[in-house]
Motif scaffolding. Structure first.
Motif, PDB file in Angstrom:
ATOM      1  N   GLY A 105     -36.800 -11.585  19.891  1.00  0.00           N
ATOM      2  CA  GLY A 105     -35.873 -10.684  20.553  1.00  0.00           C
ATOM      3  C   GLY A 105     -35.053 -11.387  21.616  1.00  0.00           C
ATOM      4  N   ASN A 106     -35.668 -12.388  22.321  1.00  0.00           N
ATOM      5  CA  ASN A 106     -34.929 -13.132  23.356  1.00  0.00           C
ATOM      6  C   ASN A 106     -33.730 -13.856  22.757  1.00  0.00           C
ATOM      7  N   ALA A 131     -32.180 -13.104  19.822  1.00  0.00           N
ATOM      8  CA  ALA A 131     -31.188 -12.209  19.231  1.00  0.00           C
ATOM      9  C   ALA A 131     -30.210 -11.696  20.269  1.00  0.00           C
ATOM     10  N   ARG A 132     -30.660 -11.641  21.548  1.00  0.00           N
ATOM     11  CA  ARG A 132     -29.780 -11.118  22.593  1.00  0.00           C
ATOM     12  C   ARG A 132     -28.693 -12.092  23.022  1.00  0.00           C
ATOM     13  N   LEU A 133     -28.864 -13.387  22.687  1.00  0.00           N
ATOM     14  CA  LEU A 133     -27.921 -14.392  23.192  1.00  0.00           C
ATOM     15  C   LEU A 133     -26.530 -14.163  22.634  1.00  0.00           C
ATOM     16  N   ASN A 134     -25.533 -14.401  23.491  1.00  0.00           N
ATOM     17  CA  ASN A 134     -24.143 -14.250  23.060  1.00  0.00           C
ATOM     18  C   ASN A 134     -23.801 -15.352  22.052  1.00  0.00           C
ATOM     19  N   THR A 176     -24.702 -18.257  13.709  1.00  0.00           N
ATOM     20  CA  THR A 176     -23.948 -17.988  14.933  1.00  0.00           C
ATOM     21  C   THR A 176     -22.504 -17.693  14.570  1.00  0.00           C
ATOM     22  N   ALA A 187     -35.298 -19.994  24.849  1.00  0.00           N
ATOM     23  CA  ALA A 187     -35.502 -18.575  24.559  1.00  0.00           C
ATOM     24  C   ALA A 187     -36.801 -18.360  23.773  1.00  0.00           C
TER      25      ALA A 187
END
Lengths: 240, 417
Positions: free
Chosen positions: B99-100, B102-105, B247, B262
């Protein structure tokens, strides 16, 4: 009459082993309008004398004045300039550029003299008219006879209006008919005031000159042209 | 200018040669022997042509490779997680850490899977029949995966569906087969709810994957994919062994740097990230690879061309001995002779450069068209090539021109014309 050529005490020795003296103590004066022939067998020093007269070679000793200018002290650039502007050369093998037409070949005569480009074509045409080749202006040398080629070469020598026409065996490559035509042309030129020096081994050619000089073993001796000691050969014509 | 005083005060200026006359003589010199000039030019044409083609094609090819690379590969990151030292130690990357990431821009999709070790694949078979004529048991790799696997691996579910969070939470015995795995097992349809037996336990086939478009995940096509919770229960696969990420364009290097932190904040160095190389580096690398050898070839051709010009000019000088003597007798200075021959060889080189550059540019365009590439031509290159040819001609003409200038008119004039 002023002197065109004044040689005094000119000597030239080639630094071979042993040294070969090609010219020894040569004195020669040629005045404006003269028609002089220098005659001698091969090895007599004819070529050396021609090279020195044509400023192509320097004498070891003596002085050579061309139109009053002492030339032995001049550097190569100055002698080249004098050679280009004051001496017209006529060679045995014509030395025409085969790929250039007659007019181009004649115009080559003043390419390096600093003469203006404008009017060069007219001057070439005039020179060709003087040698009777005005009708062959656009021909390549390859389509001319030997006599015609030599007349083009003479026109090339004349275009710069030189003080002296220096001819080296001018008829050496020509048959008798063409030889006669060229010699006739020389006489016409002399009549027009041109100074002519003809170097040859041919007594018949030499006999046509007003004044004859014999060169033997590097020494000059004047011949009295009025008392020709050799019989003139028939086919090439006697005195005109 | 040097002036000489003659009797009567008439000056004789030093010999000179008008520039226009010089050009005329040079052009005439080249033009009189067209066949020879053409052959002389050939060496320079080949040399310059090879150089221009090489530089043009390598620039074009480099651009194409980098372009293709940009659009696909540069958006793919994979993280390899080493196995735990002992089964009891805490996982390097817990499943929840995904989850950490997946949140990244810049992250499009993230999936993780744990994979059976190579050589320890469980037997997978489509039914329990014992057919002595056929081998029904297949040792297939089994993946315990998260739900985003199709997106992260750039594949689609060709038939049926992929499992969802509900299947994972309920630890359902469902399986999605890779394309090849389905063929091996003889499963072509799922509407009859086929089952496969993995390690003896029945699993319901709910979907079959299509082709995998991600180059580094081709193994997927021969695998059976089950929810990671079920895999942990049944096959004891444990925590994730691989995390794959797609990405947005240009974000891969950034995500590659951020992913270890992450996923494994306590020990980022424990995981190994496979990110695409920097496109800029790749471009120069490719260009250098392609062009290095051909550049040498082009330079060698150019040297051969220069030797050809030097040789022919020297022969021409010898042939034109009489002409050189004549020009000297007519008042030409040594520098006039040298300049004329130098300019002739330079003009030959320039001509070769122009023709060679034109041929090279045409070659680049033709090669580009056949490969469906966009030709990339450096305008500076097209301009520099003829100059290089002229320089080659100039250098090649130095020695023959000096020989011509040193010639003695005396020797030259008495020979045959």
């Amino acid at each position: 009459m002023s002197d065109v050529i004044a040689l005094s005490g000119v000597g030239r020795t080639f630094a071979t082993d042993p040294p070969v003296p090609a010219l020894v103590e040569v004195d020669l004066r040629i005045t404006r309008g003269d028609y002089v022939s220098i005659i001698g067998p091969s090895g007599s020093g004819k070529s050396t004398l021609l090279n020195i007269l044509g400023l192509l070679d320097l004498p070891d000793t003596g002085r050579y004045e061309l139109e009053g200018v002492e030339t032995t002290g001049l550097d190569d650039t100055a002698r080249t300039a004098l050679r280009g502007s004051r001496i017209g050369f006529v060679f045995q093998s014509f030395h025409l550029l085969a790929h250039r037409d007659v007019t181009d070949n004649v115009m080559l005569g003043e390419l390096y003299t600093g003469a203006p480009r404008s009017g060069r074509g007219e001057r070439a045409a005039a020179a060709l008219d003087r040698v009777g080749m005005g009708h062959r202006r656009d021909f390549r040398p390859g389509r001319l006879s030997g006599g015609e080629r030599q007349r083009v070469a003479i026109a090339r020598a004349l275009i710069g209006d030189p003080a002296l026409l220096l001819c080296d065996e001018p008829t050496g490559n020509l048959d008798s008919v063409n030889t006669a035509a060229v010699l006739d042309l020389f006489e016409e030129l002399r009549a027009g005031g041109t100074t002519l020096v003809v170097i040859t081994h041919d007594e018949a050619v030499s006999a046509r000159a007003d004044r004859r000089v014999r060169i033997t073993d590097g020494r000059l001796s004047e011949l009295d042209s009025a008392t020709v000691e050799l019989p003139v050969l028939g086919a090439t014509g006697g005195r005109a | 200018m040097r002036w000489l005083r003659r009797r009567g005060g008439t000056p004789a200026p030093a010999s000179r040669l008008d520039l226009r006359d010089l050009v005329t003589e040079v052009l005439a010199g080249i033009g009189t022997r067209p066949a020879r000039t053409a052959l002389t030019i050939l060496g320079t044409v080949l040399g310059i042509g090879t150089l221009v083609t090489t530089l043009g094609v390598s620039a074009t090819a480099g651009n194409q490779i980098a372009g293709r690379f940009d659009s696909v590969t540069a958006t793919e990151v994979a993280v390899e997680i080493p196995p735990r030292l002992t089964p009891d130690s805490p996982p390097t990357v817990p499943w929840a850490a995904l989850g950490n990431l997946a949140r990244l821009n810049g992250v499009d999709a993230v999936a993780a899977y744990s994979r059976t070790e190579s050589g320890k694949e469980p037997s997978v078979r489509a039914n329990t029949l014992r057919d002595p004529e056929r081998v029904l048991d297949r040792a297939l790799p089994v993946l315990g995966a998260t739900t985003a696997l199709p997106a992260a691996a750039r594949t689609d579910v060709a038939v049926g569906r992929f499992f969802d969070d509900g299947h994972i939470a309920r630890r359902d015995r469902v399986v999605v087969l890779g394309e090849q795995a389905a063929q091996l097992l003889g499963v072509t349809r799922i509407d009859n709810r086929p089952a496969v037996f993995i390690g003896g336990a029945p699993f319901t086939v709910i979907g079959i994957l299509g082709p995998v478009r991600r180059a580094d995940q081709q193994d997927l096509t021969g695998s059976a994919v089950i929810p990671w919770t079920t895999a942990d229960d049944r096959l004891h696969l444990g925590p994730a062994t691989t995390v794959i990420i797609t990405t947005v364009l240009g974000a891969a290097p950034l995500i590659a740097g951020q992913a270890p932190i992450a996923l494994s904040p306590n020990d980022p160095a424990a995981v190994r990230v496979e990110a695409p190389p920097d496109p800029a580096e790749l471009r120069t690398g490719v260009a250098e690879d392609v062009s290095g050898l051909l550049l040498i070839l082009g330079l060698v051709s150019l040297v051969v061309g220069a030797l050809g010009i030097a040789n022919v000019t020297l022969v021409t000088v010898m042939e034109r001995t009489a002409e050189i003597g004549l020009r000297r007798a007519l008042g030409a200075r040594r520098r006039h002779i040298a300049t004329q021959f130098l300019l002739e060889s330079t003009a030959v080189g320039l001509l070769g450069g122009i023709i060679g550059a034109s041929a090279g540019i045409i070659a680049v365009v033709v090669i580009s068209v056949t490969r469906h590439w966009t030709p990339v031509l450096d305008a500076g290159l097209a301009g520099a090539a003829p100059l290089a040819g002229a320089t080659v001609g100039l250098l090649a003409g130095l020695y023959p021109a000096l020989r011509a200038a040193r010639m003695q008119p005396v020797d030259a004039l008495r020979g045959p014309a």
